[in-house]
Design a protein around this motif. Structure first.
Motif, short mmCIF file in Angstrom:
data_model
loop_
_atom_site.label_atom_id
_atom_site.label_comp_id
_atom_site.label_asym_id
_atom_site.label_seq_id
_atom_site.Cartn_x
_atom_site.Cartn_y
_atom_site.Cartn_z
N ASP A 178 -111.43 -28.32 -15.13
CA ASP A 178 -110.40 -28.94 -14.28
C ASP A 178 -109.54 -29.85 -15.15
N PRO A 179 -108.21 -29.81 -14.96
CA PRO A 179 -107.36 -30.72 -15.77
C PRO A 179 -107.77 -32.18 -15.59
N ASN A 180 -108.15 -32.54 -14.36
CA ASN A 180 -108.58 -33.92 -14.10
C ASN A 180 -109.73 -33.84 -13.10
N PHE A 181 -110.94 -33.89 -13.63
CA PHE A 181 -112.11 -33.67 -12.78
C PHE A 181 -112.33 -34.86 -11.84
N ASN A 204 -101.35 -46.17 -14.55
CA ASN A 204 -101.97 -45.73 -13.29
C ASN A 204 -103.25 -44.94 -13.52
N LYS A 205 -103.25 -44.08 -14.56
CA LYS A 205 -104.44 -43.27 -14.76
C LYS A 205 -105.57 -44.07 -15.42
N ALA A 206 -105.22 -45.20 -16.08
CA ALA A 206 -106.25 -46.04 -16.69
C ALA A 206 -106.68 -47.16 -15.74
N GLY A 230 -104.13 -27.98 -11.47
CA GLY A 230 -103.07 -28.99 -11.31
C GLY A 230 -103.63 -30.40 -11.29
N CYS A 231 -102.74 -31.37 -11.11
CA CYS A 231 -103.17 -32.78 -11.13
C CYS A 231 -102.20 -33.62 -10.30
N PRO A 232 -102.72 -34.59 -9.55
CA PRO A 232 -101.81 -35.43 -8.76
C PRO A 232 -101.09 -36.48 -9.62
N TYR A 233 -101.53 -36.68 -10.86
CA TYR A 233 -100.86 -37.67 -11.72
C TYR A 233 -99.62 -37.03 -12.36
N THR A 234 -98.79 -37.87 -12.94
CA THR A 234 -97.50 -37.36 -13.42
C THR A 234 -97.22 -37.76 -14.88
N CYS A 235 -98.24 -37.70 -15.74
CA CYS A 235 -98.04 -38.04 -17.16
C CYS A 235 -96.95 -37.10 -17.71
N SER A 236 -95.87 -37.68 -18.21
CA SER A 236 -94.68 -36.87 -18.45
C SER A 236 -94.84 -35.85 -19.57
N PHE A 237 -95.87 -36.00 -20.42
CA PHE A 237 -96.03 -35.05 -21.53
C PHE A 237 -96.97 -33.89 -21.17
N CYS A 238 -97.50 -33.88 -19.94
CA CYS A 238 -98.62 -32.98 -19.64
C CYS A 238 -98.17 -31.77 -18.83
N ILE A 239 -98.69 -30.61 -19.20
CA ILE A 239 -98.33 -29.35 -18.53
C ILE A 239 -98.80 -29.34 -17.08
S1 SF4 Z 1 -102.70 -36.01 -18.66
FE1 SF4 Z 1 -104.48 -35.85 -17.26
S2 SF4 Z 1 -104.08 -37.36 -15.64
FE2 SF4 Z 1 -102.09 -36.97 -16.69
S3 SF4 Z 1 -101.11 -35.34 -15.49
FE3 SF4 Z 1 -102.26 -34.36 -17.17
S4 SF4 Z 1 -104.24 -33.85 -16.27
FE4 SF4 Z 1 -103.29 -35.35 -14.93
#
Ligand code: SF4
Length: 498
Positions: A201-204, A263-265, A158-167
């Protein structure tokens, strides 16, 4: 490199099945094996893990095995994204899969046709078998990688970010246990002279300090090379210093867009040219610590309009010559992300055969602000710019270490660079010359252009004959149609700018 991209979950399923007392054989298909030779014949139950790109291949294999009396199960990203479609071709389709879900399948182990059963756990499993337990399955896969051998590990889901296109944007972040990581790293050093580990990890690095403390406590600094996907917001200079000390050799941050996802950048609400400047400075700093950096972009997002987003990316390529640009065409993978529901409501999702949905061979969302010819012109121009001899040379000079600099050259002149220029250019020509193209891409016709059908048939080879009737097509609005009280896309809602 293909064997180095092997997923972890099939190895997990193999370990859990053995624990349940079964004889297991694991075949990792890297795209080169003759599948009819390498797949075992004397089995009762077949699990396939597939990305959507491999869906039609998996449907063919399932059909072949079902005809021999074998019960078949699909897991992996395709099962998560398109369960309704996959149920037509498998006895079981698995979403989130923990030991309990797996045991339910092993206990029942029956044919369910014509519609398979869809099973899913409440969430991702709380723990997964580590490298030591998976090693007997990892080793034969690594044997298929002739030069670089990369061991897959995972420390969080999982990931704490909320990129709307991401599983992973809708999956709660969950670390998997640092004690196991420590033990696995030590174990690996007993098996390989200088191990290379790719973190899946989706977001290491979300729990950065815990991760680094664990690595530093487990193995001498720099004795293992690491690769990871991480957002720029986690890559501050002190973090980079620690990553360098601990042997991190490759990082793949997602930039995605110059107009959103700040936010992620770590650029907040800054957009456009100013975001390019800040991100470029940041990535150049990353390159001072990490020799290989791939920056990921999504092309065709709704926030993009006109030539500017593409021109800004070209500027970024010039200002950040050491980073390898990875481009993906916007793709809505079934029910992977909430954003896809919006695309489906607006009638913007095209029923491209799954086989083409690899982020490059087709874009299955009608762009909001571009007509297709204009969009492809921009994509081709950007790809040519990024993989021109001038850019390749600049990238080569900007990277210090031998393997990363040559990796960049090889990727640029093979399928990812030159190959894509050729492919996109062909699609652009056909948009002009093949009368079936534009109506299909604009969602006005269901008739798949023969170019795409020929491609699927050619790639499936001998397995094409096993592809079940109708399996080339799917309902592109299945996610929407599965919502309570919804009958289909909103009438007249298609947002096409031709
Ligand atoms: S694209 Fe990356 S940063 Fe964004 S929600 Fe998915 S794993 Fe997290």
């Amino acid at each position: 490199m293909h064997a180095n991209l092997a997923s972890i979950m099939p190895q997990v399923i193999a370990v859990w099945c053995e624990e349940a007392g079964h004889d297991v054989r694991l075949v990792c298909y890297t795209g080169f094996e003759n599948l009819t030779d390498v797949l075992p014949r004397d089995i009762d139950l077949l699990f396939i893990s597939a990305f959507t790109q491999a869906a039609q291949l998996s449907y063919s294999i399932s059909s072949m095995f079902q005809q021999r009396g074998v019960v078949t199960v699909l897991g992996g990203p395709h099962a998560r994204c398109y369960p309704q479609d996959a149920q037509k071709y498998f006895d079981y389709v698995l979403g989130f899969t923990d030991k309990e879900t797996l045991n339910a399948v092993l206990t029942d182990c029956a044919a369910h046709r014509p519609m398979g059963i869809h099973l899913t756990a409440k969430g991702q499993p709380p723990t997964l078998p580590g490298v030591r337990e998976r090693w007997k399955f990892i080793e034969p896969i690594l044997a298929k990688a002739p030069i670089l051998k990369i061991v897959p590990m995972i420390g969080s889901l999982g990931c704490p970010y909320t990129c709307s296109f991401c599983i992973d944007s809708v999956v709660t972040y969950q670390p998997l246990g640092f004690e196991q990581i420590r033990e696995d790293l030590r174990f690996l050093r007993t098996k390989m002279k200088r191990p290379r580990v790719a973190w899946h990890d989706p977001n290491f690095g979300v729990k950065f300090t815990e991760y680094m403390d664990t690595i530093e406590g487990a193995v001498p600094p720099g004795s293992i090379d690491f690769l990871a996907e991480s957002s720029l917001s986690l890559l501050s200079e002190p973090h980079l210093g620690r990553l360098q000390k601990n042997g991190f050799k490759a990082i793949l941050p997602g930039i995605e867009s110059w107009y959103s996802l700040g936010n992620k950048a770590k650029t907040g609400s800054i957009t456009g040219a100013e975001k390019v400047r800040q991100v470029s400075q940041h990535v150049n700093m990353v390159l001072r610590y990490i020799p290989y950096v791939q920056t990921n972009f999504v092309l065709g997002l709704d926030v993009d309009q006109g030539p500017e987003p593409f021109e800004l990316t070209k500027q970024f390529v010039d200002m950040t010559p050491g980073a390898f640009p990875g481009y993906s065409l916007l793709t809505a993978f079934g029910q992977a992300a909430p954003l896809n529901l919006e695309f489906q409501k607006n009638g913007r999702v095209i029923g491209f055969p799954f086989h083409l949905l690899n982020n490059n061979h087709a874009m299955n969302v009608i762009p909001k602000n571009y007509g297709w010819p204009e969009f492809y012109d921009h994509v081709i121009d950007l790809t040519k710019y990024s993989f021109s001899w001038r850019a390749i040379w600049n990238r080569y000079r900007a990277v210090r270490e031998r393997i990363p600099r040559w990796m960049n050259v090889v990727r640029a002149i093979s399928t990812e660079g030159f190959g894509r220029i050729g492919y996109h250019s062909k699609v652009r020509r056909l948009l002009q010359t093949d009368p079936s193209f534009l109506p299909f891409l604009n969602g006005e016709s269901d008739q798949l252009p023969s170019f795409y059908q020929d491609r699927v048939r050619g790639d499936l080879g001998a397995l094409w004959q096993h592809l079940p009737d109708g399996a080339l097509y799917h309902d592109p609005n299945a996610y929407l149609n599965g919502q309570p009280g919804v009958a289909g896309p909103l009438p007249g809602a298609q947002a096409v700018d031709t």
